[in-house]
Write a protein that holds these residues in place. Structure first.
Motif, PDB file in Angstrom:
ATOM      1  N   CYS A  15       0.841  -1.204   0.000  1.00 11.99           N
ATOM      2  CA  CYS A  15       0.000   0.000   0.000  1.00 11.99           C
ATOM      3  C   CYS A  15       0.873   1.249   0.000  1.00 11.99           C
ATOM      4  N   GLU A  16       1.865   1.252   0.865  1.00  9.58           N
ATOM      5  CA  GLU A  16       2.751   2.410   0.954  1.00  9.58           C
ATOM      6  C   GLU A  16       3.517   2.627  -0.343  1.00  9.58           C
ATOM      7  N   SER A  17       4.018   1.550  -0.929  1.00  5.86           N
ATOM      8  CA  SER A  17       4.810   1.678  -2.157  1.00  5.86           C
ATOM      9  C   SER A  17       3.960   2.142  -3.334  1.00  5.86           C
ATOM     10  N   LYS A  18       2.667   1.886  -3.285  1.00  8.10           N
ATOM     11  CA  LYS A  18       1.763   2.324  -4.350  1.00  8.10           C
ATOM     12  C   LYS A  18       1.001   3.589  -3.957  1.00  8.10           C
ATOM     13  N   ASN A  19       1.411   4.182  -2.806  1.00 10.41           N
ATOM     14  CA  ASN A  19       0.777   5.404  -2.322  1.00 10.41           C
ATOM     15  C   ASN A  19      -0.741   5.235  -2.227  1.00 10.41           C
ATOM     16  N   MET A  20      -1.148   4.122  -1.613  1.00 10.29           N
ATOM     17  CA  MET A  20      -2.560   3.751  -1.526  1.00 10.29           C
ATOM     18  C   MET A  20      -2.923   3.526  -0.064  1.00 10.29           C
ATOM     19  N   SER A  21      -4.037   4.063   0.358  1.00  9.53           N
ATOM     20  CA  SER A  21      -4.484   3.813   1.729  1.00  9.53           C
ATOM     21  C   SER A  21      -5.096   2.415   1.825  1.00  9.53           C
TER      22      SER A  21
END
Length: 80
Positions: A15-21
Motif C-alpha cells: 500500500c505504501e509503495s503504491k501510495n494507496m491507503s
C-alpha cells in the motif's frame, strides 16, 4: 515472524509503495474494509488465499509478486 504477521506487513508495504491507503485498497479489491483491517491488525488469523488474490488484483500484482520476498522464503514451519 509468523505467516499472519508477514502477510499483514506485506500488505502495508505494498500500500505504501503504491501510495494507496488501506481503505483505497479495500475498495479497489472489493474486500470489506473491516476484513482488510482485521488481517492487518491481527483479528483474522487466516486471511485466506482468495482474499489475498483479491488484494493482489486491487494492487495490480500477481500472487507470485505478493509472496516473492525474502520474508516468505525464510518463514519457519508453524506446525510443530
Amino acid at each position: 515472524m509468523n505467516t499472519r504477521k508477514a502477510v499483514a506487513e506485506r500488505i502495508l508495504f505494498l500500500c505504501e509503495s503504491k501510495n494507496m491507503s488501506v481503505n483505497a485498497l479495500a475498495r479497489s479489491a472489493a474486500v470489506p474494509p473491516s476484513t482488510l483491517k482485521n488481517i492487518i491488525n491481527g483479528g483474522s488469523q487466516n486471511a485466506g488465499i482468495v482474499t489475498i488474490k483479491k488484494l493482489c488484483d486491487g494492487l495490480e500484482i500477481s500472487l507470485y509478486d505478493f509472496f516473492d520476498t525474502q520474508v516468505f522464503k525464510t518463514l519457519e514451519q508453524e506446525i510443530k
